[in-house]
Design an enzyme around this catalytic site. Structure first.
Site, short mmCIF file in Angstrom:
data_model
loop_
_atom_site.label_atom_id
_atom_site.label_comp_id
_atom_site.label_asym_id
_atom_site.label_seq_id
_atom_site.Cartn_x
_atom_site.Cartn_y
_atom_site.Cartn_z
CG ASP A 184 33.35 50.63 27.96
OD1 ASP A 184 34.30 51.40 28.15
OD2 ASP A 184 33.42 49.41 28.20
CG ASP A 207 38.40 46.38 32.00
OD1 ASP A 207 37.98 47.54 32.18
OD2 ASP A 207 38.10 45.70 31.01
#
Ligand code: GLA
Length: 679
Positions: free
Chosen positions: A408, A488
């Site tokens: 990430d 997301d």
């Protein structure tokens, strides 16, 4: 007599004024009196008399008791049938997002025409009066669009929203997108049929694990002719294991035999520098379990992958997302503890007592296993990240036997800016297109990419920094196999649509070993720790899976694998749709034509055919005769196959033919055009 007359006239006065009051109050219909649950929105659920976060509506310091609290992109359709005189509301962005940078535009559409719009509004802007004449209007749409800077924090209110009605409250809200699931995918035949990838890449010296898959009546027996030295196949499971030490390309003939007959397929093994030659397919824990993931849940997901039969369609990876490490803030004792041992090795939390054992468990099922970290000191969920310990971590992953790392960005922004490391969500500051700062953006991925490469096993490296700094241009150089292109995903139409529309820019960079990742799938029972059936309507789910296949995107199921219903299985087991995603040419489909809300996506395939997705992003069905084949790069005679129905539907001569397109609202027709004769 006089008094009787007086009494009569008083009564009639009372009745009249009562009627007048009744009539005038009956003429006001508050929006919050209607069922608002059919509204679609980018985040949260539609709220009556509250903001999307459930607070009192407040616009520029002024509070409102009534209204509709929602989040861009939002749409509410109301059937008026000509019974309304007017609509009015005070619109604006709620003060609850002060400090953020939301921007949104309120739009009122009547019978398809734009009747009013607020212009772009920011937080702190005073509420604007929206007053619209509705005489004669049958269908009204209250829309809030994103104001051009992404729909983050767009908490918006239609405050004090009300109608003047002609004849009381006859208004009905509704969602124009059909909600009854329907199954298009035929059950696999009893005769054996190969599924899954037709190519596989491995590096010399890495353990080889690839499971060849097929549908058909069991028992099935597999064989592989011309398997290179160093590899062997398990005839019962189709699992190929071993090791190749020399670079090279090997063409293998696969056979699958059962009581009904035998199928054959060519399979190419490339031993070289590149892995993930087709988009990774599997499951990830985040969209379903989020912070509640555990080794037990991972094992159960892997078991369900086998039991449900999904394994026979090429689904392979079982990926643990955030929360396998100890957490900085959690009050839960399971997640508390030392982050690293004295040698700097990451310590797993109590829910993951034996990572090696877990990896072995998943491998023994014929599947592969992945996990997650962040280059900052903390992951997005506040667990221990890899910053300063990248080498230790890459070695731990390899030692445990992991095959996939999702890496990430969270909290790395603080490292760059020399800030305290307490804000994992500081992600947006960085979007550099070149120069020194671009190197800063690349550095953490370069470092982890190098360490992963140095491990004695193949680990798919998936970058998750939301497309910053045009990651698709440099992801390959840091050994990235895939990279997220957007923020997301959530299980809303607004989310799926906005992600889908942002994919074309990166498309030229997709190729075998490098995949643009529009994030995980939101079908089935999803919920980030709060499980519910996907809020996407059935047609939206068909569109979602079709587009992700056309995009050559990694396909990572995000739902509870133990709760797969027939509709979801139908979406995930259509081998002809999966074949588009897994096509060895590795091209990403792009939109080549737009007709109103119909976007036509085209993906070139290795066999010379083209997958074409007729995607309806609008709220009305499309019903048309289509003949613009040249615009899609088609010339000559073609057979046309409907991939969801697995049926040949027509032949086309691109000079003379027309095909009938009937595409449901928010739905898709996914066809394959195969050339039978060229001009
Ligand atoms: C980010 C990612 C998600 C998930 C979470 C975990 O938000 O984009 O996919 O991995 O972090 O905290």
């Amino acid at each position: 007599m006089k008094s009787l007359k007086y009494l009569m006239s008083s009564i009639s006065l009372v009745v009249l004024s009562f009627l007048a009051i009744a009539q005038s109050s009956a003429q006001i219909v508050w929006l919050d009196e209607l069922d608002l649950s059919s509204a679609t929105q980018g985040y949260g659920t539609p709220r009556k008399n509250k903001t999307v976060d459930g607070k009192t509506m407040t616009i520029a310091g002024k509070t409102f008791e009534r209204g509709f609290g929602t989040h861009a992109t939002s749409q509410l359709t109301i059937i008026l049938n000509g019974n309304a005189k007017s609509f009015s509301a005070m619109v604006g962005i709620d003060d609850e997002v002060k400090g953020q940078k939301p921007a949104a535009e309120f739009v009122v559409i009547g019978d398809g025409k734009r009747l009013w719009s607020s212009g772009i509004m920011q937080v702190g802007d005073e509420a604007k009066l929206c007053k619209v004449n509705l005489v004669g209007i049958k269908r009204l749409e209250l829309v809030v669009t994103d104001g051009g800077n992404g729909d983050y924090y767009d908490h918006v209110n239609w405050a004090g929203a009300k109608f003047e009605a002609i004849r009381g409250n006859t208004f009905k809200t509704y969602n124009p997108i059909a909600s009854t699931p329907y199954i298009l995918t035929p059950k696999p035949a009893a005769f054996p049929k190969f599924t899954g990838a037709k190519v596989f890449g491995v590096r010399p010296g890495s353990p080889f694990q690839h499971r060849v898959t097929a549908t058909g009546e069991r028992p099935l027996n597999f064989a592989a002719v011309n398997l290179p030295k160093g590899l062997k196949m398990d005839a019962k499971t189709g699992l190929i294991t071993g090791m190749l030490t020399q670079k090279g390309t090997y063409l293998v003939t696969l056979k699958a035999k059962n009581a009904k007959g035998m199928a054959e397929r060519k399979f190419k093994i490339t031993c070289g520098d590149r892995i993930a030659l087709t988009p990774p397919m599997g499951w990830n824990s985040w969209n379903c379990f989020a912070h509640e993931v555990s080794a037990d849940k991972i094992k159960r997901a892997a078991d369900a992958m086998v039991k449900s039969g999904l394994i026979n369609h090429g689904w392979t990876y079982i990926n643990i997302d955030d929360f396998w490490q100890n957490n900085r803030d959690s009050k839960n004792p399971d997640l508390q503890g030392k982050f690293r041992d004295d040698a700097g090795n990451i310590i797993t939390n109590k829910r993951f007592p034996d990572m090696k054992g877990l990896a072995d468990y998943v491998h023994n099922l014929g599947l592969k296993i992945g996990l997650y970290s962040s280059p900052g000191p903390w992951t997005c969920g506040g667990c221990a990240g890899s910053y300063g310990y990248e080498k230790n971590d890459a070695e731990s992953y390899a030692k445990w036997g992991f095959d996939y790392l999702k890496y990430d960005w969270c909290s790395y922004g603080n490292v760059i800016d020399g800030l305290p490391d307490h804000d994992p969500y500081k992600v947006s500051s960085l979007s550099y297109k070149g120069g020194e700062k671009l190197n800063t953006a690349i550095k953490p991925f370069q470092m982890m990419g190098d360490y992963l490469r140095a491990q004695p096993r193949d680990i798919v490296f998936s970058l998750c920094q939301y497309g910053m700094s045009d990651v698709w241009k440099w992801g390959d150089a840091v050994y990235g196999s895939a990279w997220r292109t957007t923020n997301d995903i959530t299980d809303t139409w607004a989310s799926v649509k906005s992600i889908a529309l942002a994919q074309d820019q990166a498309a030229p960079y997709a190729k075998p070993g490098n995949w643009n990742d529009p994030d995980m799938l939101v079908v089935g029972q999803v919920g980030w720790g709060n499980p519910h059936p996907s809020k996407l309507k059935p047609d939206e789910q068909y569109l979602h899976i079709s587009l992700w296949s056309m995009f050559a995107a990694p396909l990572l199921i995000g739902c509870d694998m133990e709760k797969l219903d027939d509709f979801t299985l139908n979406l995930l087991t259509n081998d002809e749709v999966i074949e588009i995603n897994q096509d060895p040419l590795g091209k990403q489909g792009v939109c080549l034509q737009t007709i109103g809300d119909l976007r036509i996506y085209v993906k070139a395939l290795e066999d010379g055919g083209k997958a074409i997705g007729f995607c309806n992003f609008g709220t009305e069905p499309v019903d048309m005769n289509y003949a613009d084949f040249v615009k899609l790069g088609l010339k000559g005679h073609f057979t046309v196959r409907d991939l969801w129905r697995q049926k040949q539907i027509s032949t086309v001569d691109t000079k003379t033919s027309k095909i009938k397109l009937k595409v449901p609202a928010h739905g898709v027709l996914l066809y394959k055009f195969s050339n039978t004769q060229r001009y």
